[in-house]
Design a protein around this motif. Structure first.
Motif, PDB file in Angstrom:
ATOM      1  N   ALA A   3      32.470 -35.326  78.433  1.00  0.00           N
ATOM      2  CA  ALA A   3      31.261 -36.192  77.591  1.00  0.00           C
ATOM      3  C   ALA A   3      30.150 -36.548  78.213  1.00  0.00           C
ATOM      4  N   LEU A   4      29.082 -36.854  77.376  1.00  0.00           N
ATOM      5  CA  LEU A   4      27.962 -37.623  77.910  1.00  0.00           C
ATOM      6  C   LEU A   4      27.886 -38.957  77.237  1.00  0.00           C
ATOM      7  N   ARG A   5      27.626 -39.939  78.093  1.00  0.00           N
ATOM      8  CA  ARG A   5      27.532 -41.299  77.396  1.00  0.00           C
ATOM      9  C   ARG A   5      26.083 -41.675  77.284  1.00  0.00           C
ATOM     10  N   GLY A   6      25.826 -42.199  76.280  1.00  0.00           N
ATOM     11  CA  GLY A   6      24.383 -42.845  75.991  1.00  0.00           C
ATOM     12  C   GLY A   6      24.242 -44.075  75.110  1.00  0.00           C
ATOM     13  N   THR A   7      23.206 -44.439  74.981  1.00  0.00           N
ATOM     14  CA  THR A   7      22.890 -45.734  74.074  1.00  0.00           C
ATOM     15  C   THR A   7      21.964 -45.277  73.088  1.00  0.00           C
ATOM     16  N   PHE A   8      21.980 -45.971  71.877  1.00  0.00           N
ATOM     17  CA  PHE A   8      21.120 -45.724  70.787  1.00  0.00           C
ATOM     18  C   PHE A   8      21.028 -47.035  69.927  1.00  0.00           C
ATOM     19  N   GLY A   9      19.958 -48.010  69.989  1.00  0.00           N
ATOM     20  CA  GLY A   9      19.917 -49.040  69.478  1.00  0.00           C
ATOM     21  C   GLY A   9      21.077 -49.837  70.026  1.00  0.00           C
ATOM     22  N   ASP A  10      21.806 -50.575  69.229  1.00  0.00           N
ATOM     23  CA  ASP A  10      22.918 -51.436  69.750  1.00  0.00           C
ATOM     24  C   ASP A  10      24.348 -50.581  69.814  1.00  0.00           C
ATOM     25  N   VAL A  83      31.541 -39.219  86.615  1.00  0.00           N
ATOM     26  CA  VAL A  83      31.205 -37.903  87.467  1.00  0.00           C
ATOM     27  C   VAL A  83      30.086 -38.428  88.269  1.00  0.00           C
ATOM     28  N   GLY A  84      30.341 -38.748  89.809  1.00  0.00           N
ATOM     29  CA  GLY A  84      29.316 -39.065  90.321  1.00  0.00           C
ATOM     30  C   GLY A  84      29.198 -38.859  91.729  1.00  0.00           C
ATOM     31  N   ASN A  85      28.479 -39.336  92.622  1.00  0.00           N
ATOM     32  CA  ASN A  85      28.420 -38.913  93.998  1.00  0.00           C
ATOM     33  C   ASN A  85      27.781 -37.192  94.021  1.00  0.00           C
ATOM     34  N   ASP A 104      24.607 -41.681  85.529  1.00  0.00           N
ATOM     35  CA  ASP A 104      25.783 -42.364  85.058  1.00  0.00           C
ATOM     36  C   ASP A 104      26.194 -41.905  83.434  1.00  0.00           C
ATOM     37  N   ALA A 105      25.437 -40.875  82.948  1.00  0.00           N
ATOM     38  CA  ALA A 105      25.789 -40.441  81.629  1.00  0.00           C
ATOM     39  C   ALA A 105      26.844 -39.480  81.831  1.00  0.00           C
ATOM     40  N   LEU A 106      27.231 -38.682  82.804  1.00  0.00           N
ATOM     41  CA  LEU A 106      28.142 -37.702  82.749  1.00  0.00           C
ATOM     42  C   LEU A 106      29.523 -38.027  83.215  1.00  0.00           C
ATOM     43  N   GLY A 107      30.543 -37.392  82.283  1.00  0.00           N
ATOM     44  CA  GLY A 107      31.993 -37.900  82.862  1.00  0.00           C
ATOM     45  C   GLY A 107      32.941 -37.454  81.695  1.00  0.00           C
ATOM     46  N   PHE A 108      33.971 -37.927  81.784  1.00  0.00           N
ATOM     47  CA  PHE A 108      35.045 -37.608  81.014  1.00  0.00           C
ATOM     48  C   PHE A 108      35.527 -38.863  80.157  1.00  0.00           C
ATOM     49  N   LEU A 109      35.868 -38.766  78.747  1.00  0.00           N
ATOM     50  CA  LEU A 109      36.327 -39.851  78.000  1.00  0.00           C
ATOM     51  C   LEU A 109      37.868 -39.610  77.746  1.00  0.00           C
ATOM     52  N   ARG A 110      38.649 -40.646  78.131  1.00  0.00           N
ATOM     53  CA  ARG A 110      40.347 -40.515  77.806  1.00  0.00           C
ATOM     54  C   ARG A 110      40.158 -41.605  76.585  1.00  0.00           C
ATOM     55  N   LEU A 111      40.931 -41.047  75.372  1.00  0.00           N
ATOM     56  CA  LEU A 111      41.318 -42.059  74.401  1.00  0.00           C
ATOM     57  C   LEU A 111      42.853 -42.433  74.192  1.00  0.00           C
ATOM     58  N   GLY A 112      43.797 -41.841  75.003  1.00  0.00           N
ATOM     59  CA  GLY A 112      45.049 -42.100  74.699  1.00  0.00           C
ATOM     60  C   GLY A 112      45.513 -41.785  73.509  1.00  0.00           C
TER      61      GLY A 112
END
Length: 409
Positions: A3-10, A83-85, A104-112
């Motif tokens: 996933a990529l994490r981002g913000t749009f408005g609120d 995912v960093g470093n 800070d935008a790149l990583g994995f999302l776990r929902l459960g």
């Protein structure tokens, strides 16, 4: 999910990749945004219909592709694994050019397993995916792009998600007809219209004006009609050929190349018959100087019915109705209709689809004009046809106004 994490408005959102099979089993319709069970059931009944079946059929084609679905999720304690470093053993200076927020935008999302997910935008696609997976489609292993937003189940959260739902769905702009004609590779009318204007000298520009409007510009003295009107005429013809009442199959299911050839020949056959029955039509399609023909057939005086988009479509509807009623070929029906009056300034068009005061087309009279033509072709007349004709001409009590004479065919 990657996933990529981002913000749009609120909103904080996640752009994820989800296997189609997981979409079918894990994602629900947007019924959780309604407290009423009846409203939830209404949504489901609306979605799981013919449109879902058409989408499911599309998912079984090798060219299948979807844009991102927007999903909302709540519960299950979702976790974000960043995912960093990032390091580079050869070009460390390049990493210095990467913005901190991008890191800070790149990583994995776990929902459960307990997470609840529902579609905010893309519910019909979800219904189609479910139908396709249930039928054993190989698309189950395809990976789909989804945008995930968080949803809260309190009153404010419900309102916020409902507002997002309506905003995404109300502001979606339907694909314009001119874009369908130019680009669609499934729509039989669009494919045929492009083939006609690109490969058939009888239809090349300027004989068919390749413009977005169905209406012919006032200054155009060369075309028979526009490509948009040609599309509409082809729809009338192909509905007749296919025997279907709905054009959905013609618009969304590309037939084989052999079948496309049949539609193409059907269209050219209609226009060839039209040219034989009405010489000016043949003239504009065959003459090296189409303006020499068209300039006398269209103008402020009215002119020839078939040199107006409304007239060409009306005649196509009349010819297909006659062919169906008589169980004859379409070219035979066109030949029988060669005595149809074509002067817009005369009956039955004056005052109906031709405004004699302004010398312009009246589109409001289209339905009445077709009924009058059907009467003239011996296809029957509704009981109030004469009364409506008189009202439209502005003389409801004028007994001298009668229905036009039949063609005797």
């Amino acid at each position: 999910m990657p996933a990529l994490r981002g913000t749009f408005g609120d909103w904080t959102y996640y752009s994820c990749l989800m296997p189609m099979r997981d979409l079918a089993t894990r994602v629900n319709y947007a019924d959780d945004i309604h407290e009423s069970k009846a409203l939830s059931e209404l949504i489901q009944r609306t979605l799981e219909g013919k449109r879902a079946d058409h989408i499911a059929a599309y998912l079984n084609t090798p060219e299948r592709f979807f844009n991102a679905l927007v999903l909302a999720t709540y519960g299950g304690n979702p976790e974000w694994y960043e995912v960093g470093n990032f390091k580079s053993s050869t070009q460390a200076d390049i990493l210095a050019e990467v913005a901190e927020e991008a890191m800070d935008a790149l990583g994995f999302l776990r929902l459960g397993a307990k997470a609840k997910i529902f579609a905010v935008d893309g519910q019909h696609r979800l219904a189609g995916i479910r139908a396709a997976i249930a039928s054993g489609s190989e698309a189950e292993n395809d990976v789909v792009s989804v945008l995930l937003v968080g949803h809260k189940t309190n009153k404010t959260g419900l309102q916020r998600t409902r507002r997002l739902f309506t905003t995404l769905n109300k502001t979606a702009v339907p694909v314009r007809k001119k874009d369908i004609i130019a680009l669609d590779e499934d729509d039989v009318m669009a494919i045929t219209a492009r083939r006609l204007v690109e490969s058939n000298d009888d239809f090349r520009d300027p004989r068919i004006a390749v413009i977005g409007s169905p209406n012919i510009p006032v200054g155009n003295k060369t075309c028979l009609t526009t490509i948009t009107n040609l599309y509409d005429v082809l729809k009338v013809l192909f509905l007749h050929k296919s025997g279907n009442r709905s054009d959905r199959n013609l618009r969304f299911n590309r037939p084989s190349d052999d079948r496309l050839d049949e539609y193409y020949l059907f269209a050219t056959g209609f226009f060839e018959a039209l040219g034989k029955a009405f010489p000016p039509v043949k003239g504009v399609m065959k003459n090296q100087d189409p303006e020499a023909v068209t300039s006398t057939q269209r103008g402020p005086h009215g002119g020839h019915l078939l040199f107006r988009p409304i007239g060409l479509e009306l005649f196509a509807r009349l010819a297909t109705s006659l062919a169906k009623a008589r169980a004859i070929e379409l070219d035979q029906a066109v030949a029988l209709l060669k005595g149809t009056p074509v002067d817009l300034a005369g009956a039955p068009y004056a005052g109906v689809i031709w405004d004699t005061g302004r010398n312009t087309i009246k589109t409001t009279g289209k339905s009445l004009a077709l009924d009058l033509l059907r009467h003239m072709a011996g296809l029957g007349a509704r009981a109030d046809l004469l009364a409506e004709y008189r009202r439209t001409l502005g003389s409801p009590n004028d007994q001298t106004i009668q229905l036009p004479a039949t063609l005797g065919i």
